[in-house]
Scaffold this active site. Structure first.
Site, PDB file in Angstrom:
ATOM      1  CG  HIS A 161      -1.664  -1.243   1.458  1.00 23.40           C
ATOM      2  ND1 HIS A 161      -2.886  -1.539   0.917  1.00 23.40           N
ATOM      3  CD2 HIS A 161      -1.294  -2.341   2.181  1.00 23.40           C
ATOM      4  CE1 HIS A 161      -3.270  -2.755   1.311  1.00 23.40           C
ATOM      5  NE2 HIS A 161      -2.309  -3.264   2.063  1.00 23.40           N
ATOM      6  CB  SER A 282      14.029  22.873 -14.239  1.00 22.05           C
ATOM      7  OG  SER A 282      13.252  24.044 -14.313  1.00 22.05           O
ATOM      8  CE  LYS A 288      12.090  19.900 -10.756  1.00 26.24           C
ATOM      9  NZ  LYS A 288      10.674  19.828 -10.524  1.00 26.24           N
ATOM     10  CD  GLU A 295       8.886  12.775 -15.169  1.00 19.62           C
ATOM     11  OE1 GLU A 295       7.913  13.502 -14.980  1.00 19.62           O
ATOM     12  OE2 GLU A 295      10.048  13.216 -15.319  1.00 19.62           O
TER      13      GLU A 295
END
Ligand code: ARG
Length: 463
Positions: A161, A282, A288, A295
């Site tokens: 979970h 970024s 970043k 992704e």
């Protein structure tokens, strides 16, 4: 491009050429040119067989086979002028062959049709992609096994979970993906065996009256045998569906690993550091480092599933044998194959380059009362308590630790005894994460000793 006064392809029967819209919807050359090498291999095998069977002369067969190599080299070097008026790769190649060698080119299409030709080409193409998928999966499996070997005894939290459950080892987690990928690989291996029958010589749908030798062409093209039913041979596309469904399941696995890498590389987790080579920055936030490759792999499943669904729907309800609907099999399959191969390669690169942050993993492994089950098991073993009671006692101790803002090993013996008087000092031996994982030596369990056995097994299998 459209010739209104005659028809380049169908000659006699047609007085006029197609409408421009007809040509646009009908032509597949824009995409099926990707099967040029397969088309030419199929035609070369067919020509050799026609000569051997005495259907065309050796001289004509030789001219055809040589001419086809010239066509292939023109295509490979980008010099070939593809024509939409010639509809597809099959007609484009044959028309150019005619320009190069003249009359014998017209004999190539004896005893075959574009229906068996396209089925053969597409099968050869998909078969290559199955091999590429198998190779890509194996390369990724090796990268994961290397990670598992390096971190066979590194502890980390195991989740259910997405809540801390029990400590596991890094090696064990990596090997979970190796198992999934092994099943993916076996789906491709299995599908490849099943599909490896040659459609060539099924002709339009009914076979041919020419004394062709389908066994010869099957063998020349690396098929195990000719397909046994000509209607099935020209109208079956389930080999592509096998490829797409195996790809979809593999993409699910890749997307799950991607998701974990995205979470693990976040500042909140810091379980892994992805290499600069597989991250992006970024344009506005200088701090970043984004896991874009992970992704994108996670997202590729959309296209792969889309292709699987699209071809399923194209094929559903089609009467035997060939229908033009089936021309819609290719673009989707090409796109899915490209997506899968790229995803596998990117994942392999990412896994090879990433470094697990052993200290962060270990710190996280001990938090969240991850050894509560070990405590309950100890109560069962040392105090002969029924497991349900042990579960209750442990729950009380967890609540106590939680209210104090500490972890289980931080409670004192007195704290423990206040909940159950027979608890002894020995209990602290099982509250450490290293002891916890080391104790899970059941087959397939997370103990480093088990992980090392599995690493050895996989190294052996993968060579
Ligand atoms: N371009 C067609 C395809 O991809 C080739 C087969 C055409 N056959 C026919 N009978 N029109 O399916």
């Amino acid at each position: 491009m459209t010739d209104k006064s005659s028809n380049q392809m169908w000659g006699g029967r047609f007085a006029a050429g197609p409408d421009a819209i007809m040509e646009a919807i009908n032509a597949s050359i824009g995409f099926d040119q990707r099967m040029a090498a397969q088309d030419i291999a199929g035609s070369r095998a067919h020509a050799a067989m026609l000569a051997k069977a005495g259907i065309i002369t050796d001289k004509d067969a030789e001219a055809i086979r040589e001419g086809l190599l010239t066509v292939l080299s023109e295509i490979d070097s980008g010099k070939f002028n593809f024509s939409a008026a010639l509809e597809d790769i099959h007609m484009n190649v044959e028309a150019r062959l005619k320009e190069i060698i003249g009359e014998p080119a017209g004999r190539l299409h004896t005893g075959r049709s574009r229906n068996d030709q396209v089925a053969t080409d597409f099968k050869l193409w998909v078969r290559d992609q199955m091999d590429a998928a198998i190779a890509g999966i194996e390369a990724l499996m090796k990268a994961l096994v290397a990670q598992a070997e390096a971190g066979a005894d590194w502890v980390m939290p195991g989740f259910t979970h997405l809540q801390t459950a029990q400590p596991v080892t890094w090696g064990h987690h990596m090997l979970a993906y190796v198992e999934m990928l092994a099943r993916d690989r076996s789906r491709f291996v299995d599908a490849r065996k099943r599909m490896n029958e040659s459609p060539l010589g099924a002709a339009a749908l009914a076979g041919t009256s020419f004394p062709i030798d389908r066994h010869m062409t099957a063998e020349a093209l690396g098929f195990d045998r000719p397909a046994a039913n000509s209607l099935d041979a020209v109208s079956d596309r389930d080999f592509a569906l096998d490829f797409l469904s195996a790809s979809s399941i593999c993409a699910i696995h890749l997307s799950r690993l991607s998701e974990e890498l995205v979470i693990w590389s976040s500042a909140q987790f810091r379980f892994v550091t992805l290499s600069d080579r597989f991250s992006t920055g970024s344009s506005i936030m200088p701090q970043k480092k984004n896991p874009d490759a992970a992704e994108l792999i996670r997202a590729k499943i959309g296209r792969i599933f889309g292709a699987n669904t699209a071809l399923t729907i194209v094929m559903k309800g089609l009467p035997l044998a060939y229908s033009k609907d089936m021309q819609e099999d290719k673009e989707q399959t090409f796109d899915a194959a490209d997506s899968l191969m790229l995803a596998l390669a990117a994942m392999e690169g990412m896994v090879k380059d990433m470094s697990a942050n052993r200290d962060s993993l270990e710190a996280a492994a001990g938090s969240g009362f991850s050894t509560a089950t070990d405590l309950a098991d100890w109560l069962v073993r040392a105090l002969n308590m029924p497991f349900r009671d042990a579960h209750h006692v442990t729950g009380t101790l967890v609540a106590m630790a939680e209210s104090r803002g500490c972890d289980l090993p931080d409670l004192t013996l007195e704290d423990m005894k206040s909940v159950h008087e027979h608890i002894t000092e020995d209990v602290f031996g099982v509250l450490g994460v290293h002891n916890s994982v080391a104790s899970r030596t059941s087959y397939g369990g997370t103990a480093p000793s088990e992980v090392r056995k599995q690493v050895a097994r996989w190294k052996d299998l993968l060579g």
